[in-house]
Design a protein around this motif. Sequence first.
Motif, PDB file in Angstrom:
ATOM      1  N   THR A 121       0.839  -1.193   0.000  1.00  0.00           N
ATOM      2  CA  THR A 121       0.000   0.000   0.000  1.00  0.00           C
ATOM      3  C   THR A 121       0.875   1.244   0.000  1.00  0.00           C
ATOM      4  O   THR A 121       1.797   1.364   0.821  1.00  0.00           O
ATOM      5  N   VAL A 122       0.611   2.158  -0.909  1.00  0.00           N
ATOM      6  CA  VAL A 122       1.378   3.393  -1.010  1.00  0.00           C
ATOM      7  C   VAL A 122       0.807   4.411  -0.024  1.00  0.00           C
ATOM      8  O   VAL A 122      -0.341   4.833  -0.150  1.00  0.00           O
ATOM      9  N   VAL A 123       1.630   4.797   0.965  1.00  0.00           N
ATOM     10  CA  VAL A 123       1.227   5.813   1.934  1.00  0.00           C
ATOM     11  C   VAL A 123       1.590   7.203   1.442  1.00  0.00           C
ATOM     12  O   VAL A 123       0.836   8.164   1.607  1.00  0.00           O
ATOM     13  N   LYS A 124       2.758   7.313   0.820  1.00  0.00           N
ATOM     14  CA  LYS A 124       3.234   8.611   0.329  1.00  0.00           C
ATOM     15  C   LYS A 124       4.046   8.384  -0.927  1.00  0.00           C
ATOM     16  O   LYS A 124       4.788   7.407  -1.036  1.00  0.00           O
ATOM     17  N   ASN A 125       3.901   9.285  -1.880  1.00  0.00           N
ATOM     18  CA  ASN A 125       4.651   9.183  -3.133  1.00  0.00           C
ATOM     19  C   ASN A 125       5.016  10.583  -3.590  1.00  0.00           C
ATOM     20  O   ASN A 125       4.151  11.460  -3.654  1.00  0.00           O
TER      21      ASN A 125
END
Length: 377
Positions: free
Chosen positions: A335-339
């Motif tokens: 899961t991408v929390v920050k990009n």
Amino acid sequence: MLPRLARLSPVSVCRAPLARSFHVTATRLHDPYGLETAKQPKGGKRRKEMSVEEISAAKKAREAALLKNVRPKAEQERQQAKDEAEEKNKRLKKLATFSVLFTAAIAYTWLVATKLPEIQKKGEAKRELHKGRTDFDRTETVAAPRDTTECYDALAKVYDDKMKWEERWGLIFRWRHKVAKELEGDVLEMSCGTGRNIDYLDTRKVKSITFVDSSLPMLEVAEEKFRKAFPRFKRVQFVQGKAESCYDLAKDSGMKYDVVFETFGLCSHEDPVKAITEMKQLLKPGGKVVLLEHGKSAWEFITRYLDKKADERAKIWGCRWNLDIPQIVRDSGMTVVKNKTGGFGTNHLYILEVPEEPKVEPVVKVETKVETKPEQK
């Protein structure tokens, strides 16, 4: 009787010029600005009639006039020559700017008139050739995966000297600072290389740290840097191993980490998706994976350049710098929390977490009773 002149004593005759000289000297001493002896303009005031402010203003004006007149002629000539040179330089700069802009306008007009139709035709042919393909179909432009351990063994001693200027031009230190802010608790750095992140570590937030890399010479350089930077920090270990099998290395010890991070390492792995999957298995509950990577850009002309130099880059640096990092992250299932993206779209900062497993509600069995009526005869 003698004439009157003859009766003058010789002393008095000789004394007259001397007295005049003393008088002139005294006047100069007591009136250096010439306010007493200078002829006043018509309707002007004498010194005795002037106020203190008027006398001060007259002194300043006299001093300015004296300084202006006293300045040597050579100095005046030098100043005049300097002013003329500055004026000439300004004119030349204006002329050069105009010439550059005029030449650029002529060149742009010529390109539009002659080359644009040819470029448009090539673009249409390329779009027709790749029609129906997805961006992930760029497999022929990415260098083939390989074991890069020997490459980095050879680069270990000169890696920092060769890489520092490239990182300075790309302002990579700003990205490393952002990664360091996420490090806390028990930390694992995958593909640590020569320890280029050590300068950014805050050991006050870190309980323990483990460095992993497949190249032993690189690990030795990293260990030397760390011991020099943090001689009192004891909870550190250096492990030789590949990212694709890092879970097997720590399986026996049962060690888990709050943060697993990697900077510019996916490009050197044979299987980057598997490397992220292995990192995921080493996380504590609530832990995170921090990735700082470079890959293909969202800007087409940048990606074309990366594709063009891909084989040369992989041969010298062991780095496949045009990988599709967003696609690799999606394939990892995290899961991408920050990009965050920067560097003309080539630098990618990801903070990933293990996805929550969907809650399965228990199945409640409902028993239904069917009443049967007796048959009537």
